[in-house]
Scaffold this active site. Structure first.
Site, short mmCIF file in Angstrom:
data_model
loop_
_atom_site.label_atom_id
_atom_site.label_comp_id
_atom_site.label_asym_id
_atom_site.label_seq_id
_atom_site.Cartn_x
_atom_site.Cartn_y
_atom_site.Cartn_z
N GLU A 77 0.90 -1.16 0.00
CA GLU A 77 0.00 0.00 0.00
C GLU A 77 0.93 1.20 0.00
OE1 GLU A 77 -3.21 0.26 -0.24
OE2 GLU A 77 -3.57 -1.88 -0.29
N ALA A 105 6.00 4.48 8.47
CA ALA A 105 6.30 3.59 9.61
C ALA A 105 6.20 2.13 9.17
CB ALA A 105 5.34 3.86 10.76
N TYR A 140 2.16 5.16 6.67
CA TYR A 140 2.81 4.55 5.49
C TYR A 140 4.31 4.39 5.74
CZ TYR A 140 5.24 4.43 0.98
OH TYR A 140 6.09 4.10 -0.06
N LEU A 200 0.39 13.17 -6.52
CA LEU A 200 0.36 14.58 -6.92
C LEU A 200 0.39 14.80 -8.44
CD1 LEU A 200 0.54 17.60 -5.92
CD2 LEU A 200 2.99 17.39 -6.31
N LYS A 250 6.68 0.98 6.13
CA LYS A 250 7.82 0.67 5.25
C LYS A 250 9.09 0.54 6.10
CE LYS A 250 7.90 0.39 1.32
NZ LYS A 250 7.62 -0.77 0.40
N HIS A 257 2.21 16.38 7.72
CA HIS A 257 2.82 16.51 6.39
C HIS A 257 4.34 16.76 6.48
CE1 HIS A 257 2.12 18.55 2.19
NE2 HIS A 257 2.99 17.55 2.14
N THR A 282 11.31 3.31 0.48
CA THR A 282 11.13 4.74 0.22
C THR A 282 12.05 5.59 1.08
OG1 THR A 282 9.54 6.52 0.59
CG2 THR A 282 9.20 4.56 1.88
N ASP A 283 12.32 6.81 0.61
CA ASP A 283 13.11 7.74 1.44
C ASP A 283 12.29 8.27 2.61
OD1 ASP A 283 11.37 9.37 -0.01
OD2 ASP A 283 12.92 10.78 -0.68
N GLU A 284 10.96 8.01 2.60
CA GLU A 284 10.11 8.57 3.65
C GLU A 284 10.41 7.95 5.01
OE1 GLU A 284 6.05 9.23 2.44
OE2 GLU A 284 6.63 9.39 0.34
P1 NAD Z 1 1.38 1.16 -6.42
O1 NAD Z 1 0.41 1.48 -5.33
O2 NAD Z 1 1.23 1.81 -7.75
O3 NAD Z 1 1.38 -0.42 -6.70
C1 NAD Z 1 1.37 -1.37 -5.67
C2 NAD Z 1 1.07 -2.72 -6.30
O4 NAD Z 1 1.11 -3.71 -5.26
C3 NAD Z 1 -0.33 -2.79 -6.94
O5 NAD Z 1 -0.25 -3.43 -8.19
C4 NAD Z 1 -1.13 -3.61 -5.94
O6 NAD Z 1 -2.18 -4.34 -6.54
C5 NAD Z 1 -0.06 -4.54 -5.38
N1 NAD Z 1 -0.38 -5.05 -4.02
C6 NAD Z 1 -0.83 -4.33 -2.97
N2 NAD Z 1 -1.01 -5.14 -1.91
C7 NAD Z 1 -0.65 -6.38 -2.31
C8 NAD Z 1 -0.61 -7.65 -1.66
N3 NAD Z 1 -0.99 -7.79 -0.38
N4 NAD Z 1 -0.19 -8.74 -2.37
C9 NAD Z 1 0.18 -8.61 -3.66
N5 NAD Z 1 0.14 -7.43 -4.32
C10 NAD Z 1 -0.26 -6.34 -3.66
O7 NAD Z 1 2.80 1.44 -5.79
P2 NAD Z 1 4.14 1.97 -6.48
O8 NAD Z 1 4.11 3.45 -6.49
O9 NAD Z 1 4.37 1.22 -7.73
O10 NAD Z 1 5.21 1.53 -5.39
C11 NAD Z 1 5.86 0.26 -5.47
C12 NAD Z 1 6.84 0.14 -4.32
O11 NAD Z 1 7.79 1.20 -4.37
C13 NAD Z 1 6.18 0.25 -2.94
O12 NAD Z 1 6.79 -0.71 -2.10
C14 NAD Z 1 6.49 1.65 -2.48
O13 NAD Z 1 6.57 1.72 -1.08
C15 NAD Z 1 7.83 1.88 -3.12
N6 NAD Z 1 8.18 3.28 -3.44
C16 NAD Z 1 7.29 4.07 -4.14
C17 NAD Z 1 7.65 5.37 -4.49
C18 NAD Z 1 6.73 6.24 -5.32
O14 NAD Z 1 7.05 7.42 -5.56
N7 NAD Z 1 5.61 5.76 -5.80
C19 NAD Z 1 8.91 5.86 -4.12
C20 NAD Z 1 9.79 5.02 -3.41
C21 NAD Z 1 9.40 3.73 -3.09
P1 TYD Z 2 2.17 12.39 -3.02
O1 TYD Z 2 2.21 12.30 -4.51
O2 TYD Z 2 0.98 11.88 -2.29
O3 TYD Z 2 3.51 11.67 -2.50
P2 TYD Z 2 4.18 11.63 -1.01
O4 TYD Z 2 3.20 12.10 -0.03
O5 TYD Z 2 4.50 10.18 -0.87
O6 TYD Z 2 5.40 12.50 -1.11
O7 TYD Z 2 2.37 13.91 -2.61
C1 TYD Z 2 3.48 14.65 -3.02
C2 TYD Z 2 3.41 16.01 -2.38
O8 TYD Z 2 2.27 16.71 -2.90
C3 TYD Z 2 3.21 15.96 -0.89
O9 TYD Z 2 3.94 17.05 -0.30
C4 TYD Z 2 1.73 16.16 -0.71
C5 TYD Z 2 1.36 17.07 -1.86
N1 TYD Z 2 0.01 16.92 -2.41
C6 TYD Z 2 -0.82 18.04 -2.59
O10 TYD Z 2 -0.44 19.18 -2.27
N2 TYD Z 2 -2.06 17.86 -3.14
C7 TYD Z 2 -2.52 16.64 -3.50
O11 TYD Z 2 -3.68 16.53 -3.98
C8 TYD Z 2 -1.66 15.49 -3.33
C9 TYD Z 2 -2.13 14.12 -3.70
C10 TYD Z 2 -0.39 15.69 -2.79
#
Ligand code: NAD
Ligand code: TYD
Length: 355
Positions: free
Chosen positions: A91, A163, A161, A201, A165, A295, A136-138
């Site tokens: 998630e 926490a 989230y 975003l 990760k 935030h 994630t870097d978070e």
């Molecule tokens: P996403 O939400 O687009 O995709 C998550 C995928 O995991 C989906 O296809 C979902 O169906 C699947 N999934 C969820 N729960 C599952 C479960 N219990 N069993 C099997 N499949 C399941 O996420 P994303 O943005 O592609 O992120 C992928 C990974 O990268 C995550 O672990 C996230 O923490 C990490 N990450 C994301 C970002 C970002 O900017 N999006 C940055 C750094 C790290």
């Molecule tokens: P997001 O894409 O949810 O990624 P993350 O929270 O993991 O960094 O959000 C990126 C930044 O944009 C974050 O500072 C929250 C802000 N944001 C908005 O200002 N409006 C929005 O509708 C969304 C989804 C995010």
């Protein structure tokens, strides 16, 4: 470092980054092996993300299932003789974690634990198995005006989230240390690019511009994120799999910091040009809304270690990456419609109506 990488189990490969990774290995990275993609298909997963991008000669298998189903994962590891698990499934949206943290604990913590247990059983049986955990870097918390996260930065997660990760990162390291399971870990900054689910975003703002809907800026819009094109992340993971020693972790980021409001102005300019819209009309859609609880103010990655030791570089500059991304959303209205008509829409209506 050579580890067998012919048979991969990718978790969450129907999501944004996991699908970019699978497309990259088959289309650009010269991968000649097999991929099993295990995905639960939550609201964020869409198997169509891979249609036309994976071979149809039996080297790609999709399995609809949960990473928390340990018996299923053990069976997949054995049946497909998996040598390496690339773990994306999670998630992934901070706002959802604030309104409903339980799923985050279930998938990100317990799901990762189940995967680790399945890998441990395989390792104990003397089979080669490696797990790469995508994080994630978070997990590092929030930065002030200066400084960067590096691999030595202390963990300080501040949302449900991050926490969840962080907990999974710790479990991965614990399994490497205690059971000598072969693992690697990456902590990446915010990704952007095609197939990004429109709750985050950048895709949310692009689509709201196109639909003439309000562009909701949380708080004062001065929060900073470090944006990386998703294909650069996929390539970093592939390098780590091929080159990095076990029990190492790697920070990946774009050296590309943007205040949210500045980023939005940039996006508006690109959408105006690419979609032929009036830039002043789009600017009028900017709407400041109540801030996200807790935030984080600023994230920024120091990626010098992966650059120096593994030779990784971010190849996409933000100017062209963002144009490519906007064009992709313009050219794929069907994908957008499919995603919007799913569970996502009712979640958005419920939660945004309440804020
Ligand atoms: P996403 O939400 O687009 O995709 C998550 C995928 O995991 C989906 O296809 C979902 O169906 C699947 N999934 C969820 N729960 C599952 C479960 N219990 N069993 C099997 N499949 C399941 O996420 P994303 O943005 O592609 O992120 C992928 C990974 O990268 C995550 O672990 C996230 O923490 C990490 N990450 C994301 C970002 C970002 O900017 N999006 C940055 C750094 C790290
Ligand atoms: P997001 O894409 O949810 O990624 P993350 O929270 O993991 O960094 O959000 C990126 C930044 O944009 C974050 O500072 C929250 C802000 N944001 C908005 O200002 N409006 C929005 O509708 C969304 C989804 C995010």
């Amino acid at each position: 470092m050579t580890r067998p990488l012919d048979h991969l189990l990718v978790t969450g490969g129907a999501g944004f980054i996991g699908s970019a990774f699978i497309r990259a290995v088959f289309r650009r990275l010269g991968f000649a092996g097999r991929v099993v993609n295990l995905d639960k298909l939550t609201y964020a997963g869409n198997p169509a993300n891979l249609i036309g991008h994976v071979p149809d000669d039996g080297r790609y298998t999709f399995v609809h299932g949960d990473i928390g189903d340990q018996a299923l994962v053990e069976r997949l590891l054995a049946e497909h003789d998996i040598q390496c698990v690339v773990h994306f499934a999670a998630e992934s949206h901070v706002d959802r974690s604030i309104y409903g943290p339980k799923e985050f604990l279930q998938t990100n913590v317990m799901g990762t634990f189940s995967l680790l247990e399945a890998c441990r059983a395989r390792h104990a049986a003397g089979k080669p198995i490696h797990l790469h955990h995508v994080s994630t870097d978070e997990v590092f918390g929030s930065l002030g005006d200066d400084g960067f996260f590096d691999e030595e930065t202390r963990y300080d997660p501040r949302s449900p989230y991050s926490a969840s990760k962080a907990a999974s990162d710790h479990l991965v390291r614990a399994y490497a240390h205690t059971y000598h399971l072969s693992t690697t870990l990456s902590n990446c900054s915010n990704n952007y690019g095609p197939y990004h689910f429109p709750e985050k975003l950048i895709p949310l703002m692009i689509l709201n511009c196109l639909d003439g809907k309000p562009l909701p800026v949380y708080g004062d819009g001065q929060n900073i994120r470090d944006w990386l094109y998703v294909d650069d992340h996929a390539e970093a993971i592939w390098l780590i799999l091929n080159k990095a020693a076990s029990d190492t972790s790697w920070n990946v980021g774009g050296r590309n910091e943007w205040k949210n409001l500045d980023l939005l102005h940039k996006l508006i300019e690109v959408v105006a040009v690419e979609a032929g819209r009036d830039v002043r009309e789009l600017r009028k859609l900017i709407t400041f809304v109540k801030d996200r609880p807790g935030h984080d103010r600023r994230y920024a990655i120091d990626a010098s270690r992966i650059e120096r030791e593994l030779g990784w570089r971010a190849r996409h500059d933000f100017g062209s990456g963002i144009v490519e991304t906007v064009r992709w959303y313009l050219q794929n209205p069907r994908w957008v419609q499919d995603m919007k008509s799913g569970a996502y829409k009712s979640w958005l209506d419920t939660n945004y109506a309440a804020r």
